[in-house]
Write an enzyme that holds these catalytic residues in place. Sequence first.
Site, short mmCIF file in Angstrom:
data_model
loop_
_atom_site.label_atom_id
_atom_site.label_comp_id
_atom_site.label_asym_id
_atom_site.label_seq_id
_atom_site.Cartn_x
_atom_site.Cartn_y
_atom_site.Cartn_z
N GLU A 116 -26.17 3.63 2.07
CA GLU A 116 -27.41 4.37 1.80
C GLU A 116 -27.34 5.16 0.49
O GLU A 116 -28.33 5.30 -0.22
CB GLU A 116 -27.71 5.33 2.97
CG GLU A 116 -28.33 4.66 4.18
CD GLU A 116 -27.40 3.60 4.81
OE1 GLU A 116 -27.91 2.51 5.13
OE2 GLU A 116 -26.19 3.86 4.95
N TYR A 162 0.83 -1.20 0.00
CA TYR A 162 0.00 0.00 0.00
C TYR A 162 0.87 1.26 0.00
O TYR A 162 1.66 1.49 0.92
CB TYR A 162 -0.93 0.03 1.21
CG TYR A 162 -1.89 -1.14 1.31
CD1 TYR A 162 -2.20 -1.92 0.21
CD2 TYR A 162 -2.49 -1.47 2.53
CE1 TYR A 162 -3.09 -2.98 0.31
CE2 TYR A 162 -3.38 -2.52 2.63
CZ TYR A 162 -3.66 -3.29 1.52
OH TYR A 162 -4.52 -4.35 1.63
#
Length: 302
Positions: A207, A51
């Site tokens: 959502e 990373y």
Amino acid sequence: MNKNRLGNSDLYVSAMGLGCMSLGTDEATAIPIIHEALELGVNFLDTADLYDSGRNEEIIGQALRQRRADVILATKVGNRRVPGQEGWTWDPSKAYIKSAVKESLHRLQTDYIDLYQLHGGTLEDPIDETIEAFEELKQEGLIRYYGISSIRPNVIKEYVSRSNIVSVMSQYSILDRRSEEEVLPLLERQGISLIARGPLASGILTEHGASKANREYLGYDSEELVGLHEHLLKQSCGYRTLTETALHYPLANPAVAAIIPGASSLGQLRLNAAAAEAAPLSPAELAAVHAASKCNRYVQHR
């Protein structure tokens, strides 16, 4: 936050860990996220030498200088940088693993790694040599336990039968149920834990994820993804948020010890932590998710 035993180890990890890949390279942003995660009860941090070319490990090392004892720290090995060349090469050799661990320890500012994971793997690898490297690192006290990070069922089966891994990290979510038939039952029988990455499916299972569903994803076309997102929103309405449903879906499987959603902001972290603290899914909720989603299977990556 609830803690679960990782395989047959003596490591007890928070049900929600922090996947650190999305922290970015700015310490001023990343370190407060790590510290807030610890305050919220998260004790499991996952990174990799891959990373940001090691920068992620360096930032975690800075963040944990006074907090190392509070954390179960996991990192990964196997992707090798070659000086003068762009990118990485795959190297699961014993010599490389035993040299790379020293570099990770230096970046992480620690003298041991709780969970050292092979970051990939194929059947063509020198698997016995790779296992020998991890076993020697355990004996030397540089790592406490080891595992693999893989979505290849046949590779997972080899390590389950030939090594002392305590965990397998693999993608697992409502949209990626590939491990349910072939991998999770095997791990449960052998007392090995799954660490579920990608439980929110790159934000689709949140959502406001409808905007991210306008693409294909593991056998779902964009229309199916949007339809499933709408269905899950309606199904969750009045009982829990979609994020809660998504994070608790992997945790409902007895082989799963932890989920590791990423967070690039304090707001994301807090939303995820609050969702992880919600009640587990009921049998009826699980059945409804199963009915609405596909039990996709591994075809490639074998």
